[in-house]
Enzyme design. Structure first.
Site, PDB file in Angstrom:
ATOM      1  N   LEU A 241      39.982 -93.837 -20.179  1.00  0.00           N
ATOM      2  CA  LEU A 241      39.975 -92.821 -21.230  1.00  0.00           C
ATOM      3  C   LEU A 241      38.600 -92.824 -21.890  1.00  0.00           C
ATOM      4  CD1 LEU A 241      43.506 -93.175 -22.855  1.00  0.00           C
ATOM      5  CD2 LEU A 241      42.818 -92.009 -20.756  1.00  0.00           C
ATOM      6  N   ASP A 242      37.764 -91.896 -21.465  1.00  0.00           N
ATOM      7  CA  ASP A 242      36.381 -91.848 -21.914  1.00  0.00           C
ATOM      8  C   ASP A 242      36.281 -91.381 -23.361  1.00  0.00           C
ATOM      9  OD1 ASP A 242      33.398 -91.673 -21.429  1.00  0.00           O
ATOM     10  OD2 ASP A 242      33.836 -89.580 -21.908  1.00  0.00           O
TER      11      ASP A 242
END
Length: 586
Positions: A241-242
């Site tokens: 999850l950037d």
């Protein structure tokens, strides 16, 4: 209706009630929950069992190689095919996972300004290439969830004020208080954009080409759940999850690490666990250590968190010859409970983040580290503090060059220092993430920096496969030496139960010049004492300081040599590491 399906529906609805509390939404949380569950293709028939809590979906055999899809190129085939061939030829026996950095069409930031989440960048290959890699390796993919490209169809529709995406982006008016916002860039936060309905101020945490989503709109959440389902279908088993810490915004706050951001992660974990139980979520939150740890939740958020404090502390240790700060940090780190673990890395496609060192290194120490890295050819990226003051955000440098010397200057011990860093990282509690340019000991790429005008490009070289193979065939090159020695270490690691990501870890007190810790397997049958000389001179290890049990036989796993207990001490060469084990499994 099965108990598992009923529980799933109730749990998803509860997540949504928390997320949208105080927000006007067009549907009830029950209706949205049913839609999301249907999108994940979960139903009363397929959902028969609830996920087992605190289950570890990893072992000592798990190593993840981090790479761009085109880090290795060939003139005769697509980069993803070339990457797959490289993996099979050079690391198939030691590495079982691969993180392919964003492989989608993009407009900037080397992939992190996504134009289209549903397709593979044609210059890299196609979904069949992705599926082929995922059939041999655990595939990790970025979910660039905070923002997308200003050149996306969604943002085009936002400008036209019609169609999908027209209401996907976060905008504010003049009354919105942004004075406390924390972000890692110096550009203006708000981008004035001309739309069919007039000028709108669009929120841009990172750059004006990376426009932030508005997760107060349930349609945005629904769009990402659909993306997750597609990635699962193509073999993705690890979701990164950037920049997720910036996801939720609220006037008058820092707009980072807000509670509703955590709840969105909990929701995504619930949906992913029910859809594919062996999948894991890793949160990418380049923030101070204490804040980073909150993303574990109560084993109900991220399965793993990036250990962002490790790179600056370990590099600082090896260039100063003093492990005090690294040791103090390690002693403060809570053991990850079952069902969670750390994702360890010491180099990445970005740089050596300095925010995770806040509170661990003081300002003078950070400045010394920055100055040392600059003397080795490194560059510095900055962020703007509230009030306009700028502060170093990260050091941009290839790890091999970062470790070419000490605070005294460059020396001839660079390779030993470089390998020592990996010997420490591979032995620590957690899953190791190995950047491809560390595997290959790639140096600073100044030509690429010139071509892109981006500091981060210094550690993003694109290798030509034929040139790389020529370098690797010559066992005297730094690239060949690094690959051989790292593969040797990994071949040892994957056979040690005491190196399980959740095996016991205890920090040893060996002074400031020796860094050591003890690992014990979950079944308590294997112990490994990991001790490194982190200086440029010989150091003595006193046997009584590590208290090896005299009734056991002990070996250094790295050399295969037996440790003779009747000797009172032994000498470690500069940057030498020993993995002393009561079982010799190599």
């Amino acid at each position: 209706m099965s108990d598992a399906y009923t529980w799933l529906c109730e749990k998803v609805q509860h997540h949504l009630d928390v997320i949208y509390q105080g927000v006007e939404i067009p549907q009830s949380s029950e209706e949205i929950a049913k839609s999301l569950i249907n999108t994940m293709r979960l139903n009363e028939v397929s959902t028969k069992q609830m996920p087992i809590p605190h289950q570890n979906h990893w072992s000592e055999e798990d190593i993840v190689l981090i790479t761009y899809g085109d880090s290795i190129e060939s003139e005769t085939q697509s980069p993803l095919v070339t990457l797959h061939q490289f993996l099979n030829k050079y690391v198939k026996d030691t590495i079982n996972g691969v993180h392919i950095l964003p492989f989608f069409p993009y407009s900037s930031d080397d992939g992190f300004a996504v134009i289209d989440y549903s397709s593979v960048n044609e210059s890299l290959g196609n979904w069949l290439d992705i599926k082929s890699i995922s059939s041999n390796y655990k595939l990790m993919s970025d979910l660039v969830i905070n923002h997308c490209s200003s050149r996306s169809a969604w943002f085009d529709n936002f400008i036209k004020c019609e169609g999908t995406g027209s209401d996907f982006f976060f905008t504010v008016d003049d009354d919105y208080d942004i004075s406390q916002v924390v972000r890692p860039r110096t550009s203006d936060l708000l981008r004035e954009t001309k739309t069919a309905e007039g000028i709108k101020k669009v929120w841009c945490t990172f750059s004006h080409d990376q426009v932030d989503f508005d997760f107060q709109n349930p349609k945005v959440l629904a769009a990402f759940v659909l993306i997750i389902r597609q990635y699962l279908d193509h073999g993705v088993r690890i979701f990164r999850l950037d920049a997720v810490a910036f996801l939720w915004k609220k006037s008058g706050t820092t707009c980072i690490n807000l509670e509703k951001t955590h709840e969105v992660i909990r929701l995504l974990r619930t949906l992913i666990e029910y859809a594919q139980n062996d999948c894991i979520i890793i949160t990418e939150t380049n923030i101070p250590n204490r804040e980073n740890l909150t993303y574990f939740g109560n084993a109900n958020e991220a399965h793993a968190v990036y250990n962002f404090s490790l790179p600056p502390l370990l590099v600082n240790t090896l260039v100063t010859g003093d492990c005090t700060y690294l040791k103090n940090w390690l002693m403060s780190m809570p053991p990850a409970q079952n069902g969670t673990t750390y994702f360890n890395f010491i180099a990445s496609h970005d740089g050596i983040g300095l925010r995770p060192a806040e509170g661990l290194l003081n300002e003078d120490e950070i400045n010394t580290l920055v100055n040392t890295m600059q003397s080795f050819g490194g560059m510095v990226s900055w962020r703007t503090l509230p009030g306009g003051k700028q502060k170093p955000y990260e050091i941009n440098i290839a790890l091999f060059d970062a470790l070419k010397g000490t605070t005294k200057g460059a020396d001839t011990l660079g390779m030993e220092r470089f390998i020592c860093a990996h010997e420490i990282m591979f032995a620590l509690e957690g899953i190791p993430g190995l950047y491809v340019h560390s595997l290959l000991a790639t140096g600073n790429d100044y030509e690429r920096v010139t071509n892109t005008s981006q500091n981060r490009s210094i550690n993003r070289r694109r290798w030509n496969m034929a040139e790389l193979e020529s370098q690797l065939a010559d066992n005297t090159t730094q690239h060949s030496v690094a690959l051989s020695r790292i593969n040797h270490l990994l071949a040892i690691r994957i056979n040690q139960k005491a190196f399980h990501p959740n095996a016991t870890q205890f920090t040893l007190q060996l002074g400031k010049n020796l860094f050591g810790f003890w690992r014990q397997s979950i079944d308590r049958r294997q112990s490994i004492f990991c001790i490194s000389n982190i200086t440029d001179v010989e150091q003595t290890v006193v046997m009584s300081d590590i208290n090896l049990i005299g009734t056991d036989c002990w070996w250094d796993l790295i050399t295969g040599d037996e440790i003779i207990l009747d000797h009172s001490d032994f000498i470690l060469a500069p940057y030498q590491t020993v993995w002393i084990s009561n079982t010799c499994t190599v």
